[in-house]
Design an enzyme around this catalytic site. Sequence first.
Site, PDB file in Angstrom:
ATOM      1  N   LYS A  78      20.202  25.174   8.201  1.00 12.21           N
ATOM      2  CA  LYS A  78      20.958  25.780   7.081  1.00 12.21           C
ATOM      3  C   LYS A  78      21.640  24.635   6.333  1.00 12.21           C
ATOM      4  O   LYS A  78      22.413  23.888   6.896  1.00 12.21           O
ATOM      5  CB  LYS A  78      21.992  26.767   7.624  1.00 12.21           C
ATOM      6  CG  LYS A  78      23.142  27.126   6.662  1.00 12.21           C
ATOM      7  CD  LYS A  78      22.683  27.605   5.305  1.00 12.21           C
ATOM      8  CE  LYS A  78      23.821  28.008   4.380  1.00 12.21           C
ATOM      9  NZ  LYS A  78      24.873  27.035   4.173  1.00 12.21           N
ATOM     10  N   GLY A 105      26.842  23.066   1.060  1.00 14.99           N
ATOM     11  CA  GLY A 105      28.101  22.324   1.068  1.00 14.99           C
ATOM     12  C   GLY A 105      27.991  20.959   0.411  1.00 14.99           C
ATOM     13  O   GLY A 105      27.135  20.713  -0.434  1.00 14.99           O
ATOM     14  N   GLY A 153      26.178  27.267  -3.772  1.00 11.01           N
ATOM     15  CA  GLY A 153      27.406  27.779  -4.392  1.00 11.01           C
ATOM     16  C   GLY A 153      27.938  26.938  -5.539  1.00 11.01           C
ATOM     17  O   GLY A 153      28.223  27.471  -6.625  1.00 11.01           O
ATOM     18  N   ASP A 180      24.734  31.336   5.559  1.00  6.38           N
ATOM     19  CA  ASP A 180      24.845  31.207   7.018  1.00  6.38           C
ATOM     20  C   ASP A 180      24.266  32.440   7.712  1.00  6.38           C
ATOM     21  O   ASP A 180      23.544  32.334   8.707  1.00  6.38           O
ATOM     22  CB  ASP A 180      26.311  31.027   7.442  1.00  6.38           C
ATOM     23  CG  ASP A 180      26.893  29.698   6.991  1.00  6.38           C
ATOM     24  OD1 ASP A 180      26.096  28.800   6.651  1.00  6.38           O
ATOM     25  OD2 ASP A 180      28.123  29.562   6.960  1.00  6.38           O
ATOM     26  N   LYS A 234      31.475  31.172  10.348  1.00  2.80           N
ATOM     27  CA  LYS A 234      30.398  30.276  10.792  1.00  2.80           C
ATOM     28  C   LYS A 234      30.080  30.517  12.263  1.00  2.80           C
ATOM     29  O   LYS A 234      28.913  30.628  12.653  1.00  2.80           O
ATOM     30  CB  LYS A 234      30.799  28.815  10.584  1.00  2.80           C
ATOM     31  CG  LYS A 234      30.853  28.409   9.145  1.00  2.80           C
ATOM     32  CD  LYS A 234      30.317  27.027   8.915  1.00  2.80           C
ATOM     33  CE  LYS A 234      30.253  26.696   7.444  1.00  2.80           C
ATOM     34  NZ  LYS A 234      29.160  27.284   6.722  1.00  2.80           N
TER      35      LYS A 234
END
Length: 289
Positions: free
Chosen positions: A32, A35, A68, A185, A244
């Site tokens: 994944k 960020g 994002g 996630d 998470k």
Amino acid sequence: MNNQFSNAERAMVLTEALPYIKRYNGKIVVVKYGGNAMTSETLKQQVMEDIVLLWLIGVKIVLVHGGGPEISELMDRLGKKPVFVDGLRVTDKETVDIVQMVLAGKVNKTLVNMLEKYGGKAMGISGMDGRLIEAKIKDERLGYVGEITKIHINPVVDLLEKGYIPVISTVGCDKEGNAYNINGDTAAAYVAGALGAERLIMMTDIAGILRDKDDPDTLIPEITIDEAAQLYKDGVISGGMIPKVDCCIEAIHKGVKNVIIMDGRVPHSILMELLTDEGAGTMVTGGKK
């Protein structure tokens, strides 16, 4: 830099990696990716190189990505202000179109292109392709934010069998054809579970689970699900780490052998985790240690 290690030292490193190469050869590892590791071009390049290297030594890699910051950037350019509730992006009809454009379009194809550039064979798909990620409205307040109802994993299995690195953008859909913004996630946990993956690697912006959130030296290298429950109670797992770890536990319940939470900002952290004794981040497992 090329002269930093002698040929003998390079050979030693490769020899020490051999048991790990044998262990993961032919196994499925889901990564994944998101960020800060995604916003730095240098780190993005290193992550893609690591993934190609693992693919070349026979690891069946599946890359699940978010995006994002890129979504917020395009919204800003279009004069639309992002709104968040409990850390989730409020996604009206216009915003879900933007999410689809950014994730299934720009971000997905950029990553596929980079993997191909570094010698991999990659294929990008969204959760809407083959109805890979079926979803429904999670909360009316959030609009088109989806809760996963079913995973149709066959498209991913087909790509793996044909030797591709599947690159999955986390846009889902329902039977009526509505598109949904899916938490990356959560999507990674469900996909890894459906594949019975050997390992799920969650790349984050922190080193892993810290006993003291302000002290990187208090990293907990491994916990079981039972120990995680106690760490919730003790307040060690708190804030943004709660969802998470929830996803890690979800993945293990769905059949993943173990899950790693690691700092994606550390160069080559994936290789350190999979191919060295030291590892990286915090490993979450289902059973007794």
